[in-house]
Design an enzyme around this catalytic site. Structure first.
Site, PDB file in Angstrom:
ATOM      1  N   LYS A  84      32.635  44.009  31.080  1.00 40.89           N
ATOM      2  CA  LYS A  84      32.629  44.263  32.523  1.00 40.89           C
ATOM      3  C   LYS A  84      33.975  43.881  33.120  1.00 40.89           C
ATOM      4  CE  LYS A  84      31.446  41.249  35.504  1.00 40.89           C
ATOM      5  NZ  LYS A  84      31.095  40.381  36.598  1.00 40.89           N
ATOM      6  N   ARG A 102      31.883  41.468  44.514  1.00 41.76           N
ATOM      7  CA  ARG A 102      33.166  40.773  44.665  1.00 41.76           C
ATOM      8  C   ARG A 102      34.334  41.589  44.100  1.00 41.76           C
ATOM      9  NH1 ARG A 102      36.635  37.280  46.549  1.00 41.76           N
ATOM     10  NH2 ARG A 102      38.067  36.462  45.039  1.00 41.76           N
ATOM     11  N   CYS A 138      29.071  37.423  45.347  1.00 42.11           N
ATOM     12  CA  CYS A 138      29.411  36.410  44.347  1.00 42.11           C
ATOM     13  C   CYS A 138      28.430  35.251  44.425  1.00 42.11           C
ATOM     14  CB  CYS A 138      30.833  35.904  44.559  1.00 42.11           C
ATOM     15  SG  CYS A 138      31.330  34.720  43.304  1.00 42.11           S
ATOM     16  N   ARG A 191      34.695  32.976  47.914  1.00 42.93           N
ATOM     17  CA  ARG A 191      35.928  32.966  47.123  1.00 42.93           C
ATOM     18  C   ARG A 191      36.960  33.753  47.906  1.00 42.93           C
ATOM     19  NH1 ARG A 191      33.786  35.117  41.577  1.00 42.93           N
ATOM     20  NH2 ARG A 191      35.919  34.897  40.904  1.00 42.93           N
ATOM     21  N   PRO A 192      37.934  33.077  48.476  1.00 44.40           N
ATOM     22  CA  PRO A 192      38.893  33.745  49.354  1.00 44.40           C
ATOM     23  C   PRO A 192      39.769  34.747  48.604  1.00 44.40           C
ATOM     24  CG  PRO A 192      39.577  31.485  48.922  1.00 44.40           C
ATOM     25  CD  PRO A 192      38.217  31.656  48.292  1.00 44.40           C
ATOM     26  N   ILE A 193      40.319  35.668  49.374  1.00 44.40           N
ATOM     27  CA  ILE A 193      41.243  36.655  48.806  1.00 44.40           C
ATOM     28  C   ILE A 193      42.638  36.482  49.408  1.00 44.40           C
ATOM     29  CG2 ILE A 193      39.462  38.324  48.179  1.00 44.40           C
ATOM     30  CD1 ILE A 193      40.292  39.932  50.699  1.00 44.40           C
ATOM     31  N   ASP A 194      42.922  35.282  49.894  1.00 40.73           N
ATOM     32  CA  ASP A 194      44.214  35.027  50.513  1.00 40.73           C
ATOM     33  C   ASP A 194      45.382  35.241  49.557  1.00 40.73           C
ATOM     34  OD1 ASP A 194      43.100  32.695  49.266  1.00 40.73           O
ATOM     35  OD2 ASP A 194      44.629  31.458  50.220  1.00 40.73           O
TER      36      ASP A 194
END
Length: 189
Positions: A22, A92, A116, A121-124
């Site tokens: 995956k 996610r 998630c 869970r940030p994507i910064d």
């Protein structure tokens, strides 16, 4: 509570079909956008996450055909650059489609991903490094709009390791223009 009782002394026999990973399949599926044509994939696991990626691709204009263990994806007619919020919230990994859309079409609109079980869970790191590539990132009430006139390759060191951010930065930059200031190569003889 259920339990397993294992009695030894007997030989194990049989066959097991192993599907693809995956975590490998999802960025490869996203990368088909960069091709803007037909791609055939084999051994893609038939799981909810891959099915969701196919659904998102179809929503933005791609054609996906599944037959005899092969997945044929035609991304030549993508005409939408917005990943629907309801689909982004289900998975996610859908965020890596943003990097591919930006890399090919220099634009993408998406929301923060969901789905998630680990929690927020940030994507910064994704967004910060998109900006380092020359991509304008505008955040407005949960919607993220990215656009660029040109994307320029850049040496990037992440603040901390992130597989997802790395995949997204690569997808956004694979068709970028070369930055002659930072691409110094040493020649070995």
């Amino acid at each position: 509570m259920s339990s397993y009782i294992i009695e030894g002394g007997k030989r194990l026999e049989g066959t097991v079909k192993i599907s693809g990973s995956k975590n490998s399949s999802l960025p490869i599926i996203a990368a088909t956008i960069l091709n803007a044509g037909k791609t055939t994939l084999y051994n893609v696991p038939n799981i909810q996450d891959t099915q969701m990626m196919f659904k998102i691709l179809e929503t933005i204009g791609a054609k996906v055909e599944k037959k005899n263990g092969k997945i044929k994806i035609d991304t030549s007619k993508i005409e939408k650059f917005e990943i629907p919020e309801d689909l982004m919230h289900k998975m996610r990994s859908s965020v890596i489609l943003a990097g591919a859309l930006i890399g090919k079409y220099k634009q993408a609109i998406f929301s923060y991903p969901g789905g998630c079980d680990i929690g927020a869970r940030p994507i910064d790191l994704h967004l910060k490094n998109f900006e380092r590539l020359g991509i304008q990132v505008n955040q407005n009430h949960g919607s993220i709009e990215c656009s660029a006139e040109k994307i320029t390759g850049e040496k990037i060191d992440l603040d901390f390791p992130s597989v997802g951010a790395t995949e997204n930065i690569i997808l956004a930059s694979v068709l970028a223009e070369r930055n002659n200031n930072n691409n110094k190569c040493s020649k070995r003889t």
